[in-house]
Design an enzyme around this catalytic site. Structure first.
Site, PDB file in Angstrom:
ATOM      1  N   GLN A   1      -4.519  -1.954   9.989  1.00 41.54           N
ATOM      2  CA  GLN A   1      -4.346  -3.260   9.361  1.00 41.54           C
ATOM      3  C   GLN A   1      -4.841  -4.370  10.294  1.00 41.54           C
ATOM      4  O   GLN A   1      -4.433  -4.461  11.449  1.00 41.54           O
ATOM      5  CB  GLN A   1      -2.865  -3.487   9.014  1.00 41.54           C
TER       6      GLN A   1
ATOM      7  N   ASP B   1     -11.282   2.157   4.783  1.00 40.05           N
ATOM      8  CA  ASP B   1     -11.584   0.730   4.613  1.00 40.05           C
ATOM      9  C   ASP B   1     -13.085   0.477   4.482  1.00 40.05           C
ATOM     10  O   ASP B   1     -13.499  -0.613   4.079  1.00 40.05           O
ATOM     11  CB  ASP B   1     -11.045  -0.069   5.813  1.00 40.05           C
TER      12      ASP B   1
ATOM     13  N   LYS C   1       0.834  -1.206   0.000  1.00 40.81           N
ATOM     14  CA  LYS C   1       0.000   0.000   0.000  1.00 40.81           C
ATOM     15  C   LYS C   1       0.868   1.255   0.000  1.00 40.81           C
ATOM     16  O   LYS C   1       0.582   2.228  -0.710  1.00 40.81           O
ATOM     17  CB  LYS C   1      -0.924  -0.008   1.222  1.00 40.81           C
TER      18      LYS C   1
END
Length: 285
Positions: free
Chosen positions: A96, A119, A52
């Site tokens: 994460q 997200d 990312k």
């Protein structure tokens, strides 16, 4: 001939346009910024975060990697998120997953500002998705829809079957497909006569984490098959949830593993970060 839905090629094409958008935003005084928090030292998570970061840097997006030790407490993590929520120069926040034992995943997700929840996991964003309102969407389903659009596949009216009901893929995928006028059937580990359901699918999306569980006899000839899996089979080979060698000759279109859904997930994360930054431009005007 089966069409291979090339996620890497599609992501690269989308990122070319996105890089131009980032350049324009910078000229307007706004640099899109994404903060990614990694707690602990899970190797797979570290790879995802690194990928990312590389993609963000290649686009000119400011990328903050915040590495916290496995011993980080929930209160400490929530404190870092609060700081990022309050920072007007940060557009997107991503924690994460999975998190170390002892940290409440839902408490962490809900602590992220819905406006910065890149997200798309915050309950407010989930609710907006299910009521067909604009908002941030989970990256993998968003990426799948972008991949289908790139190949000019219109899901309207299709019988879509999803195998897997996770909050990360299955459930938001169902909502997106419904919002695009597909008829959706959700299946999962308790579904009876699974093969009967999957053989009825014009579009089959598989996200189970079970290597090569979908075989050729479970797929309708000409169906579009989206394989979200990333697994190792008994021989240690990287495979998906679909038996690619067996299913590809039957399907009308199929995603490979690797190089299918994976690149699109990261691309969609970048697209949505930039979309949030665009709102910041309007707020400053």
């Amino acid at each position: 001939m089966t069409t291979v839905l090339d996620g890497k090629k599609t992501a690269d094409a989308l990122m070319t346009d996105l890089k131009n958008t980032v350049t324009t935003l910078k000229a307007q005084g706004v640099t899109p910024a994404l903060a990614v928090i990694l707690v602990g030292d899970d190797p797979a998570s570290a790879i995802y975060v690194r990928n990312k970061h590389r993609r963000a840097e290649s686009l000119g997006i400011r990328s903050l990697q915040i590495q916290l030790p496995k011993t980080t407490t929930q209160a400490e993590l929530l404190g870092r998120i609060a700081d990022l929520n309050a920072d007007s120069a940060i557009d997107g926040i991503l924690v994460q997953l999975p998190l170390p034992a002892g940290i409440d995943e839902q408490a962490v997700i809900q602590s992220i500002s819905p406006e910065k929840d890149v997200d798309g996991f915050h309950p407010i964003n989930v609710g907006r998705l299910w009521t067909n309102l604009p908002g941030v969407v989970a990256s993998t389903p968003y990426g799948i829809m972008a991949l289908l659009a790139y190949y000019q596949i219109d899901v309207s009216g299709m019988n879509a079957v999803i195998v897997g009901r996770s909050n990360i893929v299955g459930r938001p995928m169902a909502a997106l497909l419904l919002n695009h006028d597909a008829t959706v059937t959700m299946t999962h580990s308790r579904t009876k006569a699974l093969a009967e359901k999957t053989r009825a699918a014009d579009l089959l999306v598989v996200a189970t984490g079970r290597p090569e569980m979908i075989t050729a006899d479970m797929v309708k000839p000409g169906a579009i098959v989206i394989d979200v899996g990333m697994d190792r089979n008994a021989a240690g080979k990287l495979v998906g949830d679909v038996d690619y060698a067996g299913v590809a000759p039957v399907a009308g279109a199929i995603t490979p593993v690797p190089g299918g859904v994976g690149p699109m997930t990261i691309a969609s994360l970048m697209i949505q970060t930039v979309a949030i930054a665009k709102r910041r431009v309007h707020e400053q005007q």
